[in-house]
Scaffold this active site. Structure first.
Site, mmCIF file in Angstrom:
data_model
loop_
_atom_site.group_PDB
_atom_site.id
_atom_site.type_symbol
_atom_site.label_atom_id
_atom_site.label_comp_id
_atom_site.label_asym_id
_atom_site.label_seq_id
_atom_site.Cartn_x
_atom_site.Cartn_y
_atom_site.Cartn_z
ATOM 1 N N TRP A 102 -30.569 8.284 -3.130
ATOM 2 C CA TRP A 102 -29.392 7.648 -3.268
ATOM 3 C C TRP A 102 -30.081 5.805 -3.741
ATOM 4 O O TRP A 102 -28.774 5.168 -3.667
ATOM 5 C CB TRP A 102 -28.982 8.299 -2.183
ATOM 6 C CG TRP A 102 -28.268 9.478 -2.555
ATOM 7 C CD1 TRP A 102 -28.431 10.807 -1.675
ATOM 8 C CD2 TRP A 102 -27.034 9.642 -3.790
ATOM 9 N NE1 TRP A 102 -27.770 12.162 -2.742
ATOM 10 C CE2 TRP A 102 -26.642 11.154 -4.126
ATOM 11 C CE3 TRP A 102 -26.467 9.014 -4.923
ATOM 12 C CZ2 TRP A 102 -25.988 12.085 -4.523
ATOM 13 C CZ3 TRP A 102 -25.591 9.879 -5.479
ATOM 14 C CH2 TRP A 102 -25.442 11.055 -5.244
ATOM 15 N N ASP A 173 -25.616 2.712 3.068
ATOM 16 C CA ASP A 173 -24.626 3.549 2.172
ATOM 17 C C ASP A 173 -24.355 4.871 2.791
ATOM 18 O O ASP A 173 -25.671 5.083 3.928
ATOM 19 C CB ASP A 173 -25.065 4.282 1.235
ATOM 20 C CG ASP A 173 -24.432 5.913 0.299
ATOM 21 O OD1 ASP A 173 -23.562 6.144 1.068
ATOM 22 O OD2 ASP A 173 -25.286 6.508 -0.151
ATOM 23 N N LYS A 197 -19.112 14.869 2.562
ATOM 24 C CA LYS A 197 -20.181 15.619 3.455
ATOM 25 C C LYS A 197 -19.720 15.671 4.778
ATOM 26 O O LYS A 197 -19.610 16.736 5.150
ATOM 27 C CB LYS A 197 -21.597 14.772 3.122
ATOM 28 C CG LYS A 197 -21.898 14.893 1.783
ATOM 29 C CD LYS A 197 -21.903 14.383 1.118
ATOM 30 C CE LYS A 197 -22.921 14.387 -0.276
ATOM 31 N NZ LYS A 197 -23.381 13.416 -1.339
HETATM 32 C C1 PLP Z 1 -22.853 12.522 -1.719
HETATM 33 C C2 PLP Z 1 -23.868 11.201 -1.870
HETATM 34 C C3 PLP Z 1 -23.135 9.939 -2.986
HETATM 35 C C4 PLP Z 1 -22.503 9.649 -4.079
HETATM 36 O O1 PLP Z 1 -21.023 11.056 -3.787
HETATM 37 P P1 PLP Z 1 -20.205 10.916 -4.766
HETATM 38 O O2 PLP Z 1 -18.658 10.806 -4.679
HETATM 39 O O3 PLP Z 1 -20.488 12.162 -5.401
HETATM 40 O O4 PLP Z 1 -20.028 9.398 -5.829
HETATM 41 C C5 PLP Z 1 -24.233 8.760 -2.835
HETATM 42 N N1 PLP Z 1 -24.897 8.275 -1.145
HETATM 43 C C6 PLP Z 1 -25.571 9.736 -0.836
HETATM 44 C C7 PLP Z 1 -25.409 9.091 0.190
HETATM 45 C C8 PLP Z 1 -24.532 10.700 -1.370
HETATM 46 O O5 PLP Z 1 -25.159 12.047 -0.254
#
Ligand code: PLP
Length: 361
Positions: A102, A173, A197
């Site tokens: 990510w 993030d 999540k």
């Molecule tokens: C799931 C995730 C993303 C991406 O999210 P989307 O909604 O699919 O764009 C980005 N960063 C992390 C750490 C993630 O777990």
């Protein structure tokens, strides 16, 4: 049928109590005779709901007053683009810590807008993956911000210590560990998280941005991703994902009922200790992340041979333990144990794992 436990990394399970509440008021929300989904985002009822959800999030994370909270569209990846576009005016480059897929995704997308420099990467320590310490002297002279991913969902790596990037805005993030424990928001310039999540349904992203960073966007920034415009319109420049926002609000209320983030962090630590304990005491299983960086949300593990993977997954499914297959780039297994996963789910998983190891060793 025995209990089903869903270990999916995302979209992930939501708390049962939240789903039941949503079901109960699905077609008639608060005696309006309509579903939340059918209300105008300009109606006073919906605006009250939206504001309350924001306030609950502010309470949970103790967000200081000089931070704006935005409810954005486009999930986590939407912010991979929005962050470099919105901070573009602060410098010609940005600095990145790479710890897994990510953070790499964020760095690659940022490269479209500015020079996205990699200042540090994961290392191998005693045969295990570890994250080096970050210090302010690693940052570039013309850097607009420093970016890292606090929990690598695919790789099962979590960084508890907030990196030191000096005066640069720190961008995180937190898609897969936001709301899993208390954090000091005042250390960050921008925090963003895709919802699916630990917050609610996919598509929505929560962005927490310090107010002095609102006005550095490149002129080409699409209006709906522009932080200052988003803020000016209370995240309703275009029609927001109203139902997802509502569900996120229910999750925030549920978290408050659990006792807030200190209480949920305790349970999360207990769940992770149980699962890593099982991996560590059973030589049949292995985990490749250094103990200081093991994720409390996404627990990755391997069986002694990949030939056993299919049998493990099939039997786990039959036992009600769903979606344990690891991400294809890592292989093995991954159990995602976000806030909504009850302790009983982790107990059921470890019971199954011990039994499977006994039968297949
Ligand atoms: C799931 C995730 C993303 C991406 O999210 P989307 O909604 O699919 O764009 C980005 N960063 C992390 C750490 C993630 O777990």
């Amino acid at each position: 049928m025995s209990e089903i436990y869903n270990f999916c990394a995302g979209p992930a399970m939501l708390p049962a109590a939240v789903m039941q509440k949503a079901q109960a008021e699905f077609i008639n929300w608060q005696e309006t005779g309509r579903s939340v989904m059918e209300l105008s985002h300009r109606s006073k009822e919906y605006i009250a709901l939206a504001k309350e959800a924001e306030q609950d999030l502010r309470d949970l994370l103790s967000i200081p007053d000089n931070y704006k909270v935005l409810f954005a569209q486009g999930g986590g990846r939407g912010q991979f683009s929005a962050v470099p576009m919105n901070l573009h005016g602060r410098g010609k480059s940005a600095d990145f810590l790479l710890t897994g897929s990510w953070s790499k995704g964020a760095q690659q997308e940022a490269e479209k807008f500015l020079s996205a420099n990699i200042v540090s990467e994961v290392v191998t320590k005693d045969g295990l993956t570890a994250v080096p310490k970050i210090s302010a002297d690693m940052m570039g002279a013309d850097s607009a911000y420093f970016h890292y991913c606090s929990n690598e969902t695919v790789d099962g790596i979590e960084i508890d210590e907030v990196p030191d990037c000096g005066d640069l805005p720190l961008v995180a993030d937190m898609s897969s560990n936001i709301l899993s424990k208390p954090i000091d928001v005042s250390k960050f310039g921008v925090i963003y998280a895709g919802a699916q999540k630990n917050i609610g349904p996919s598509g929505l992203a929560v962005v927490i941005v310090r107010d002095d960073l609102l006005d550095f966007a490149m002129p080409e920034t699409p209006t709906f991703l522009h932080y200052q415009t988003m803020d000016k319109f209370d995240s309703m420049y275009n029609t927001p994902p109203t139902y997802s926002w509502y569900l996120a609000g229910l999750v925030f209320k549920w978290l408050k009922e659990q006792g807030g983030l200190t209480a949920i962090a305790k349970i999360n630590a207990q769940k992770a200790a149980l699962l890593y304990g099982c991996i560590d005491d059973t030589p049949f299983y292995s985990n490749k992340v250094h103990p200081d960086f093991r994720s409390k949300m996404n627990v990755t593990f391997h069986l002694p041979s990949t030939e056993l993977d299919a049998a493990f997954l099939t039997e786990a499914e039959e036992f009600g333990l769903k979606a344990l297959k690891g991400h294809r780039i890592v292989g093995g297994m991954r159990a995602s144990i976000y806030n909504a996963m009850p302790l009983e789910g982790v107990i059921a998983l470890t019971d199954f794992m011990r039994d499977f190891a006994r039968r297949n060793s």
